[in-house]
Design an enzyme around this catalytic site. Structure first.
Site, mmCIF file in Angstrom:
data_model
loop_
_atom_site.group_PDB
_atom_site.id
_atom_site.type_symbol
_atom_site.label_atom_id
_atom_site.label_comp_id
_atom_site.label_asym_id
_atom_site.label_seq_id
_atom_site.Cartn_x
_atom_site.Cartn_y
_atom_site.Cartn_z
ATOM 1 N N CYS A 2 25.746 28.553 -18.056
ATOM 2 C CA CYS A 2 26.474 28.982 -19.519
ATOM 3 C C CYS A 2 27.638 29.606 -20.496
ATOM 4 C CB CYS A 2 24.307 29.311 -20.227
ATOM 5 S SG CYS A 2 22.926 28.508 -19.786
ATOM 6 N N ARG A 27 31.453 26.619 -17.136
ATOM 7 C CA ARG A 27 29.866 26.905 -17.319
ATOM 8 C C ARG A 27 29.103 26.473 -17.230
ATOM 9 N NH1 ARG A 27 30.838 32.878 -17.041
ATOM 10 N NH2 ARG A 27 28.777 33.498 -17.474
ATOM 11 N N TRP A 75 23.747 25.190 -18.955
ATOM 12 C CA TRP A 75 24.043 24.648 -17.616
ATOM 13 C C TRP A 75 22.529 25.123 -17.322
ATOM 14 C CZ3 TRP A 75 21.703 26.387 -12.789
ATOM 15 C CH2 TRP A 75 21.548 25.661 -11.673
ATOM 16 N N LYS A 492 34.844 19.938 -0.310
ATOM 17 C CA LYS A 492 35.831 19.805 -1.905
ATOM 18 C C LYS A 492 35.543 18.630 -1.749
ATOM 19 C CE LYS A 492 36.614 22.761 -3.421
ATOM 20 N NZ LYS A 492 36.148 23.702 -2.642
ATOM 21 N N GLU A 495 31.340 17.767 -3.697
ATOM 22 C CA GLU A 495 31.003 18.305 -4.581
ATOM 23 C C GLU A 495 31.803 17.750 -5.477
ATOM 24 O OE1 GLU A 495 32.207 22.618 -5.401
ATOM 25 O OE2 GLU A 495 34.387 22.600 -4.654
ATOM 26 N N HIS A 511 28.308 17.770 20.543
ATOM 27 C CA HIS A 511 27.034 18.095 20.691
ATOM 28 C C HIS A 511 25.779 17.645 19.286
ATOM 29 C CE1 HIS A 511 27.311 20.738 23.317
ATOM 30 N NE2 HIS A 511 28.884 20.851 22.896
ATOM 31 N N LYS A 610 30.639 26.550 -12.983
ATOM 32 C CA LYS A 610 31.656 27.022 -12.494
ATOM 33 C C LYS A 610 30.806 28.526 -11.499
ATOM 34 C CE LYS A 610 35.801 28.252 -11.246
ATOM 35 N NZ LYS A 610 36.363 27.423 -9.296
#
Ligand code: M6R
Length: 615
Positions: A2, A27, A75, A492, A495, A511, A610
């Site tokens: 926020c 933010r 947010w 990267k 997202e 594996h 962020k």
């Protein structure tokens, strides 16, 4: 999470707040809102969506005049992103208006208490509880707003940065912080409030950063009073001169902040080692390390805590610290470390890495380590951030503001700082030969130019991005120093393009992940000459036999991988220990171009923010 902006002064508040919110959108960007006092009444406008949606709505809804106001970009934590849950929130009487960044953990019990006293709630937020709690204190105790805020906050458990005012006393704004940042810009007869200084940088360079557990009462013609929330004691304001420039927070002709920040890396890395790497004198000068050199040399082990990309930088450091300085290193997710009752001793050193310096889990890990007596060293980008203040010593990365949500220059500059530290300690411990040490200094100094060379492959990378942009899965493989780079490359891509990607140590492929490989699976393999080249080439053969599509990140001039791979992207040759600073560049560009081609919001990917100031 926020962004908070406020203004109290003689200018029109609306444009300052809206422009400020745009700068703070990194933010959080689920919803946005504004409250303005227009001289006679309070006008509130808020909406789900971005600041631009708020602007469109405000056009119709409010007069946009007034010299006092607060704004918010959210947010979501409590309550889905919708118009009602958007900030600002009003108290039941409609007199008090608040914006909040953080989480009130005990909001439910406070809410029940308020409901039992007749309060009603429109939203699902913890913030609406807080504004009514403040109003309730005012009603019960007949105190001024500042006192009511203080009494209310003493009942609250959680984290917050709040800005609140009373429409009947619009010449006063009250702000407070615990765990979420808050800066106050001081102009001539005017005050700016913001989560960071970017919203007011063109108006004033004088700012006060509130400390945790402090509140400020800001009055139009009377100035600022800062108090401790707990005991009401007065705090002398400490005014800092801001170093930030407007150009640093603008896109400078790039389409996105992320691209600008990728291209800034040569300069950012140079800024990181400037004044620290003195090659002609063969010394590394870092005051935070120098002042505590004995602690570092006598340390039992180093524990690195961080989250996300910073955690990946920590993993690179594990290789370089152990390899060069022979210091045992453990790298932990801060979120796990803080809750798993870790064994920490007084002769342990905790290194906390954080671009923002505000990540809640990293901050909590630091506090835990300090409480056990460990020495804590911070590596942050944001000057004066909470982590920078909470640590015993530290080093700034000096990367300049990173605004794109996907970290790029933060990663390479963090690795640069960690490399300098490892070299300094290796020299002091005698675990590196003189020629090796000099070679490292020389190579490190050449890295910015080599990053420039790596960036020259941008168009070629764009062509590859076009071929693979519709992939639904991607595998990233690397070994040794480049295993963390594989993790970072996958992060990267995930997202910003929302394509599922996994990073693995190349040898681990056998594996499990090898089962995923077929003709539709792009596999990005970091196969630079130094290190475990032949082993990685064998891994590439294994992928090829299963028809996987191979994109090799190779050393300039490589022929062997070129023969096997579907595509290669070259990076200049360097030492293995420094190779992450180069191999990460094509991975950043690949993700960037794929995301742009898919039409994604590169700088503000969905669901992210962020800095994660809540746990
Ligand atoms: O500010 P910090 O370095 O503490 O942030 C840590 C992570 O939240 C951050 O690196 C995040 O993973 C980025 N979105 C990665 O690009």
């Amino acid at each position: 999470m926020c962004g908070i902006v406020g203004y109290l002064g003689h200018r029109e508040a609306y444009p300052i707040i809206v422009e400020g919110l745009k700068r703070l959108e990194y933010r959080g960007y689920d919803s946005a809102g504004i409250a303005l006092f227009d001289g006679t009444d309070l006008k509130v406008s808020k909406t789900k969506g971005k600041v631009v949606d708020l602007e469109n709505l405000s056009e119709k809804e409010i007069t946009k005049h007034g010299n006092v106001g607060i704004g918010h970009t959210r947010w979501a934590t409590h309550g889905v992103p919708n118009n009602i849950n958007s900030h600002p929130h009003l108290s039941n009487s409609g007199n008090l208006v608040i914006i909040h960044n953080g989480i009130i953990e005990n909001y439910d019990s406070l809410k029940q208490e308020l409901i039992s006293r007749g309060y009603t709630f429109k939203s699902d937020t913890d913030t609406e509880v807080l504004v009514n709690l403040i109003e309730d204190v005012q009603n019960q105790e007949d105190v001024k707003l500042g006192k009511a805020v203080q009494v209310a906050l003493n009942q609250v458990i959680g984290a917050y940065a709040i800005t609140v005012f009373d429409k009947n006393k619009p010449e006063e704004i009250v702000v407070a912080r615990l765990g979420s940042p808050l800066a106050i810009g001081i102009g001539v007869d005017e005050f700016f409030i913001a989560s960071d200084a970017s919203p007011f940088i063109e108006y004033t360079k004088d700012a006060i950063y509130l400390e945790d557990e402090e509140m400020a009462i800001i009055r139009k013609n009377k100035g600022i009073k800062i108090r401790k929330i707990k005991d009401d004691s007065l705090v002398a304001p400490y005014i800092q001169k801001l170093q930030l420039n407007l150009e640093e927070i603008e896109k400078a002709g790039y389409d996105h902040f992320m691209l600008k920040e990728i291209y800034e890396q040569p300069k950012a890395i140079t800024d990181t080692y400037r004044g620290r790497l003195l090659r002609d004198q063969a010394i590394i000068k870092m005051s935070g390390v120098e002042d505590n050199i004995k602690k570092f040399l006598n340390a039992n082990r180093v524990i690195i805590v961080a989250c996300g990309t910073s955690w990946h930088a920590g993993l690179v450091a594990e290789y370089i610290f152990e390899d060069l300085a022979r210091i045992p290193v453990e790298v932990e997710y801060a979120s796990e470390f803080r809750y798993r009752n870790p064994v920490i001793n007084e002769d342990d050193i905790l290194i906390a890495i954080s671009q923002s310096g505000e990540t809640a889990d990293t901050l909590a890990a630091i506090k835990l380590a300090k409480s056990k007596g460990a020495f804590v060293f911070g590596i942050c980008n944001v000057v004066g951030s909470s982590i920078a203040r909470e640590t015993h010593a530290g080093a700034y990365t000096h990367a300049g503001p990173e605004i794109g949500v996907a970290s790029t220059k933060a990663f390479t500059t963090q690795i640069t700082v960690l490399t300098l530290m490892a070299l300094r300690l290796a020299r002091a411990k005698g675990t590196i030969t003189s020629s090796d040490y000099h070679h490292h200094l020389l190579e490190l100094e050449m890295i910015p130019n080599k990053v420039k060379k790596a960036l020259e492959y941008d168009n070629h990378i764009k062509t590859i991005a076009d071929i693979y942009k519709d992939a639904t899965n991607c595998l990233y493989l690397g070994r040794g120093y480049n295993f963390p780079v594989a993790l970072e490359g996958a992060l990267k891509l995930k997202e910003i393009s929302y394509i599922h990607a996994e990073g693995y140590p190349a040898a681990e492929m056998k594996h499990g992940p090898i089962a995923l490989i077929d003709e539709n699976m792009p596999v990005i393999v970091i196969a630079t000459k130094k290190g475990h080249y032949e082993k990685v080439v064998s891994n590439i053969q294994e992928i090829k036999s299963r028809k996987g599509k191979i994109i090799g990140i190779v050393t300039q001039g490589d022929e062997q991988v070129r023969e096997l791979a579907d595509h290669v992207i070259e990076v200049p040759e360097t030492l293995e220990s420094l190779s992450p600073l180069l191999t990460t560049i094509p991975l950043q560009l690949l993700s960037y171009h794929i995301a742009v081609m898919l039409g994604k919001n590169v700088d503000q990917p969905r669901n992210l923010a962020k800095s994660v100031t809540v746990e």
